[in-house]
Design a protein around this motif. Structure first.
Motif, mmCIF file in Angstrom:
data_model
loop_
_atom_site.group_PDB
_atom_site.id
_atom_site.type_symbol
_atom_site.label_atom_id
_atom_site.label_comp_id
_atom_site.label_asym_id
_atom_site.label_seq_id
_atom_site.Cartn_x
_atom_site.Cartn_y
_atom_site.Cartn_z
ATOM 1 N N SER A 83 -27.899 -22.759 -9.470
ATOM 2 C CA SER A 83 -27.430 -22.911 -10.854
ATOM 3 C C SER A 83 -28.560 -23.311 -11.785
ATOM 4 N N ARG A 84 -29.516 -24.120 -11.282
ATOM 5 C CA ARG A 84 -30.627 -24.509 -12.133
ATOM 6 C C ARG A 84 -31.572 -23.327 -12.372
ATOM 7 N N VAL A 85 -31.737 -22.484 -11.364
ATOM 8 C CA VAL A 85 -32.565 -21.280 -11.540
ATOM 9 C C VAL A 85 -31.998 -20.438 -12.675
ATOM 10 N N LEU B 86 -33.563 -19.712 -16.640
ATOM 11 C CA LEU B 86 -33.891 -18.384 -17.170
ATOM 12 C C LEU B 86 -33.028 -17.988 -18.361
ATOM 13 N N PHE B 87 -31.721 -18.228 -18.263
ATOM 14 C CA PHE B 87 -30.785 -17.606 -19.197
ATOM 15 C C PHE B 87 -30.171 -18.560 -20.219
ATOM 16 N N GLU B 88 -30.093 -19.835 -19.890
ATOM 17 C CA GLU B 88 -29.467 -20.787 -20.807
ATOM 18 C C GLU B 88 -30.563 -21.468 -21.633
ATOM 19 N N HIS B 89 -31.263 -20.651 -22.399
ATOM 20 C CA HIS B 89 -32.443 -21.162 -23.107
ATOM 21 C C HIS B 89 -32.617 -20.387 -24.409
ATOM 22 N N ASP B 90 -33.046 -21.085 -25.431
ATOM 23 C CA ASP B 90 -33.208 -20.445 -26.742
ATOM 24 C C ASP B 90 -34.189 -19.281 -26.694
ATOM 25 N N GLY C 49 -26.143 -21.460 -23.911
ATOM 26 C CA GLY C 49 -26.787 -20.235 -24.373
ATOM 27 C C GLY C 49 -25.777 -19.241 -24.929
ATOM 28 N N SER C 50 -26.226 -18.005 -25.092
ATOM 29 C CA SER C 50 -25.382 -16.956 -25.674
ATOM 30 C C SER C 50 -24.402 -16.397 -24.650
#
Length: 602
Positions: free
Chosen positions: A310-312, A316-320, A493-494
């Motif tokens: 989940s942290r990986v 990668l994806f839950e970031h501005d 994130g989006s």
């Protein structure tokens, strides 16, 4: 590994088999050594593939071969061997080529096609079979035979007549039949010689031997004991048409990319082949994007290990910056073409087949400086991409623009070539996700239309997840992917990043371990692991694999055709100026051959 990459081995062994007339050779390795060692003193051109492959005589033996005062050279296993066990490469490397080209019925019998090749070889060489047979049986190569092989029998000295026979063999210019002794070459493919729709089958019989790559290359599961093809099935399934039309498309389109002698590529008679290949290129785009996501996962694991999955995904994806890169990419990449820079003709062929056009030079792509919307869903991204297509070209969804698969893949390649930090791989993940969404749009835009129904059904038969169809079936409701452990309402994130993360978890991380464990089970637990899943649920990186580099040394594999070998084949058949498809240029004979093929189908 082969003792030679030269096609003349096919001529030579058909000649040996025809002359033995059903009798097994004393030792195939000795026959191979006769012609290879006889060729050694010949001053072969550096152009094209190598002549002698793995057979490297010692300095002492090479000197003896070149010394006119040495009357005979021993070729026994103690003096020179083919591999560590001194075994012929016919069975381990070449036999499948003979059977696929219908030159041999079994290892002791040539077909009429193989006999034609044997006859062409016999006319070209100055020595007799009896001389070669005597050398094999006595395990000694005479000076006179060395001189004659060097003069006319070197594998690099393929004759025009041999080339003409092999062109017909590779293009399957053959009358369909169910009996091997009735096989005959024909001069032209006939009016329906490039039509494929009748062979785009989806039944279980074809599934036994069919995949996209197998159909295009003519590779099939020949009978292991006899080596023979089931001719009825071979022609009934249209494998001769798949290969013929695909090779002709490669040459005709490559010539267009090289010369631009007409306004558009010559697809008229090759329309079916083009649609088959468009699906193949489409599948390559999907494979590239999926592999890029896996590389990004590996990179994060390497930096943060031990780390929970989940942290990986969150990294990668839950970031501005993921959302920012995806938003800028959806504005359309800035694409420029440098007409003076080196370009790849092979890439141009892919572009021409897929988009109907190809850049006249090398591409350069950069992200738009204008910020884009950062809170879109997967479906929103697909809509943005299709709307851009409508604006670029209302008559066709395929345009080589900054919103195209080609542009996104090119930018992804550029980033991957220098990627080293988590921030770099976050950009990789964003570009790969946009590329896969771009792939997903094509189902409803083009492939799921009535004219393409036979092609789509055939493609679906050969498809396996993850691939292009996986992308088609993804939606924000989780149809093809289960939601993450993190609830969507708690995801910072989006929507698009959430769906891309769920896709990555299912089709790269979970899929990798599913396949790994199946492989380990099939090989008694012995298999290299790129990532380790520890008992506490954390992931770690294996530095012992790939010298501590990422999978495939950080660059996605081309998943389909062994293109380089096709370059060698075209060069040896006198069709290409060089053996590199990246710089493909047809010879005058090559252009005449393609013209004759196309004219013979109307």
């Amino acid at each position: 590994m082969a003792v030679t990459q030269r096609l003349r081995y096919l001529s030579f062994w058909c000649w040996v088999t025809a002359n033995l007339d059903g009798e097994p050779p004393t030792d195939r390795a000795l026959y191979e050594k006769v012609v290879l060692l006889g060729s050694d003193p010949h001053d072969c051109s550096e152009a094209g593939p190598g002549t002698n492959g793995t057979l490297n005589p010692s300095d002492e033996l090479a000197a003896a071969l070149a010394d006119d005062d040495v009357s005979a050279v021993p070729i026994d296993a103690e003096t020179i061997s083919i591999g560590s066990e001194d075994t012929a490469r016919f069975n381990s490397y070449y036999s499948g080529v003979f059977y696929n080209l219908l030159l041999l019925e079994n290892d002791r019998t040539v077909t009429p096609l193989g006999q034609a090749l044997a006859d062409a070889y016999d006319e070209a060489v100055t020595f007799d079979f009896e001389q070669v047979q005597e050398a094999a049986e006595t395990e000694s190569l005479s000076r006179s035979l060395i001189d004659e092989i060097r003069t006319s029998g070197c594998f690099c000295q393929i004759s025009e007549q041999e080339q003409a026979v092999l062109r017909k063999a590779y293009w399957y210019l053959v009358s369909p039949t169910v009996e091997y002794d009735e096989l005959q070459f024909i001069d032209a493919p006939g009016q329906s010689g490039f039509e494929l729709q009748e062979f785009l089958r989806t039944d279980s019989k074809q599934l036994e031997t069919a995949s996209i790559e197998a159909e295009l290359l003519g590779v099939s599961a020949a009978d292991i004991e006899t080596g023979s093809e089931d001719l009825e099935q071979f022609f009934e399934e249209g494998r001769h048409r798949f290969v013929r039309s695909s090779l002709t498309l490669l040459l005709a389109t490559g010539d267009w990319v090289d010369r631009r002698h007409t306004e558009t590529p010559p697809f008229d008679q090759l329309a079916d082949a083009r649609e088959v290949w468009r699906l193949l290129v489409h599948a390559e785009y999907a494979s590239y994007g999926i592999q890029a996501l896996f590389l990004a996962v590996q990179a994060v694991v390497r930096e943060l290990e031990p780390v929970v999955p989940s942290r990986v995904l969150s990294t990668l994806f839950e970031h501005d910056s993921f959302d920012a890169v995806a938003g800028r990419a959806l504005n359309g990449l800035d694409v420029t073409v440098d007409a003076d820079a080196d370009r790849s003709i092979l890439e141009g062929i892919r572009d021409a087949v897929y988009f109907g056009e190809a850049p006249a030079g090398a591409l350069t792509t950069t992200l738009s400086e204008q910020p884009g919307s950062t809170d879109r869903s997967w479906d929103d991204v697909k809509t943005t991409l299709t709307d851009a297509d409508d604006q670029a070209n209302p008559t066709s969804p395929f345009s080589l623009t900054g919103h195209s698969e080609r542009a996104y893949k090119h930018r992804l390649q550029s980033v991957l070539s220098d990627a080293s930090t988590i921030a770099d791989y976050r950009e990789v993940a964003a570009l790969a996700a946009v590329l896969l969404a771009r792939v997903a749009t094509r189902q409803n835009q083009y492939f799921n239309t009535e004219p393409l129904a036979p092609f789509l059904a055939w493609f679906s038969t050969a498809h396996s997840h993850p691939g292009a169809q996986t992308c088609w079936e993804v939606s924000d409701d989780g149809t093809m992917i289960a939601p993450l452990a993190t609830d969507r309402t708690e995801w910072d994130g989006s929507h698009f990043g959430y769906t891309a993360a769920a896709f990555t978890r299912r089709w790269t991380m979970a899929e990798y371990f599913d396949r790994l464990f199946r492989k380990i089970g099939a090989s008694n637990g012995r298999s290299p692991q790129l990532l380790h899943l520890d008992t506490d649920g954390t992931l770690s990186f294996d530095y012992a694999v790939n010298d501590g580099n990422l999978y495939s040394y950080g660059s996605p594999n081309a998943p389909t055709i062994k293109w380089d070998r096709l370059g060698d084949i075209g060069f040896e058949l006198g069709l290409f100026e060089t053996n590199s498809l990246s710089s493909l240029s047809l010879t005058d004979d090559g252009r005449a051959f393609v013209d004759d093929l196309l004219e013979g189908s109307v």
